[in-house]
Design an enzyme around this catalytic site. Structure first.
Site, PDB file in Angstrom:
ATOM      1  N   GLU A  40       0.877  -1.325   0.088  1.00 47.40           N
ATOM      2  CA  GLU A  40      -0.044   0.134  -0.066  1.00 47.40           C
ATOM      3  C   GLU A  40       0.914   1.201   0.098  1.00 47.40           C
ATOM      4  O   GLU A  40       1.790   1.462   0.922  1.00 47.40           O
ATOM      5  CB  GLU A  40      -1.009  -0.131   1.298  1.00 47.40           C
ATOM      6  CG  GLU A  40      -1.859   1.185   1.265  1.00 47.40           C
ATOM      7  CD  GLU A  40      -2.545   1.344   2.586  1.00 47.40           C
ATOM      8  OE1 GLU A  40      -2.512   2.320   3.369  1.00 47.40           O
ATOM      9  OE2 GLU A  40      -3.039   0.249   3.043  1.00 47.40           O
ATOM     10  N   ARG A  44       0.879  10.248   1.117  1.00 49.53           N
ATOM     11  CA  ARG A  44       1.601  11.129   2.063  1.00 49.53           C
ATOM     12  C   ARG A  44       2.766  11.854   1.566  1.00 49.53           C
ATOM     13  O   ARG A  44       3.153  12.794   2.302  1.00 49.53           O
ATOM     14  CB  ARG A  44       1.843  10.314   3.474  1.00 49.53           C
ATOM     15  CG  ARG A  44       0.688   9.803   4.174  1.00 49.53           C
ATOM     16  CD  ARG A  44       1.104   9.405   5.521  1.00 49.53           C
ATOM     17  NE  ARG A  44       0.368   8.381   6.180  1.00 49.53           N
ATOM     18  CZ  ARG A  44       0.265   7.680   7.321  1.00 49.53           C
ATOM     19  NH1 ARG A  44       1.669   7.877   8.063  1.00 49.53           N
ATOM     20  NH2 ARG A  44      -0.862   7.217   7.941  1.00 49.53           N
ATOM     21  N   LYS A 128     -11.277  -0.982   6.515  1.00 48.51           N
ATOM     22  CA  LYS A 128      -9.905  -0.982   7.335  1.00 48.51           C
ATOM     23  C   LYS A 128     -10.436  -0.463   8.804  1.00 48.51           C
ATOM     24  O   LYS A 128     -11.472   0.160   8.832  1.00 48.51           O
ATOM     25  CB  LYS A 128      -9.242   0.193   6.761  1.00 48.51           C
ATOM     26  CG  LYS A 128      -7.978   0.591   7.288  1.00 48.51           C
ATOM     27  CD  LYS A 128      -7.326   1.761   6.390  1.00 48.51           C
ATOM     28  CE  LYS A 128      -5.975   2.372   7.331  1.00 48.51           C
ATOM     29  NZ  LYS A 128      -5.172   3.212   6.479  1.00 48.51           N
TER      30      LYS A 128
END
Length: 320
Positions: A40, A44, A128
């Site tokens: 993943e 960011r 999640k």
């Protein structure tokens, strides 16, 4: 294969942050070589979109997620770059609806029952759970899972080598996200060998492969009993069970009453999850005999033989 099924079989998703897009390919190659063809890449950093594009082009076999997706625009950019699924830290209905409409698999972050109910209302079956440890970890997941039937969770945040298997032991956890196998200093120093080694250690820890017992072939039942009695005397172990197929000496030896699988016999290899172990071993090049598979009442695989022998011994996985 369905993305969520593949994610569940992988079991562990490395969550990575890359400052330089060109680092993404060797990083994901190291993870793949270590047994984790999944990652993943989080949004960011400004390098995320290009990193996803480069990995998708160079390593199309890697199941690639885009993390920390906060807007519909980011979701489109990630998908067009080659992401196979979208992950967000929280549940933004606008982003989730957009992904569903576009056909992007999406894992929004849920932190409480209200989030879960919104996710269910949007038709999601897997979410999640973030930040997992800070919110209460496995204890809270178990409490939330009880009322919500078939919903599965992918916890991320605070997952490490010490608690990974505690999480994965709960059937409603599909997989875990973690970053300890991709430390920032190793990425900064381009130490891909270290990342490969950490990934391999993580996979081995997760699978927990161990020898449960050794099966020893014999021509018939009478011979098997005689050999079992001698082995019992030698090892100081009792004859524990006399089954249709063999005689157990302690729990470690199964003296077979016929020439069973394997030239000399078989090795029973215990694992925490046979489906997952089979998938990872297939990544290493092993092939399994599907006709030998048996299952638990809830559909989990509990036994299967590898097709090839090693040193004259057949090998089968066994759910522990």
């Amino acid at each position: 294969m369905d993305m969520l099924k593949q994610l569940s079989l992988a079991g562990l998703v490395p969550v990575i942050k890359v400052k330089h897009a060109e680092d993404a390919v060797p990083l994901c190659k190291a993870l793949k070589n270590g047994g984790l063809p999944v990652a993943e890449i989080t949004f960011r950093t400004d390098a995320a979109e290009e990193a996803i594009r480069l990995v998708h082009e160079a390593l199309p076999e890697v199941l690639l997620g885009a993390g920390t997706v906060l807007t519909t625009e980011q979701a489109d950019r990630a998908w067009n770059a080659g992401a196979g699924y979208i992950v967000s830290p929280g549940l933004n209905p606008e982003v989730v609806k957009h992904c569903i409409a576009k056909g992007y698999p999406v894992l929004p972050g849920c932190a409480n029952p209200s989030d879960v109910e919104v996710a269910l209302s949007l038709g999601l079956k897997t979410v999640k759970f973030f930040p997992a440890e800070a919110l209460g970890g496995l204890k809270l997941i178990k409490a939330m899972a009880a009322p919500y039937g078939d919903l599965k969770f992918v916890p991320t945040g605070g997952i490490n080598e010490k608690n990974l298997n505690d999480y994965l032991s709960f059937p409603k956890i599909a997989a875990c996200g973690g970053s300890w196998m991709v430390p920032d200093d190793a990425i900064e120093n381009k130490d891909w060998d270290k990342i490969e080694a950490l990934a391999r250690e993580a996979v081995n820890l997760m699978l927990g492969l161990t020898i449960v017992h050794v099966g020893i072939n014999n021509k018939d039942a009478d011979t098997a009993m005689k050999e079992a009695e001698k082995l019992s005397l030698f090892m100081g172990m009792p004859l524990c069970r006399n089954s249709e197929k063999g005689v157990f000496v302690g729990s470690q030896f199964e003296v077979m009453k016929s020439m069973g699988r394997g030239t000399h016999g078989h090795l029973a290899i215990g694992t925490k999850n046979v489906d997952r172990a089979k998938w990872h071993l297939e990544q290493r090049g092993f092939v399994f005999d599907e006709e030998t598979a048996t299952y638990t009442p809830d559909g989990r695989m509990k036994f299967i033989y590898a097709k090839e022998e090693i040193a004259g011994f057949g090998l089968h996985l066994l759910l522990m």
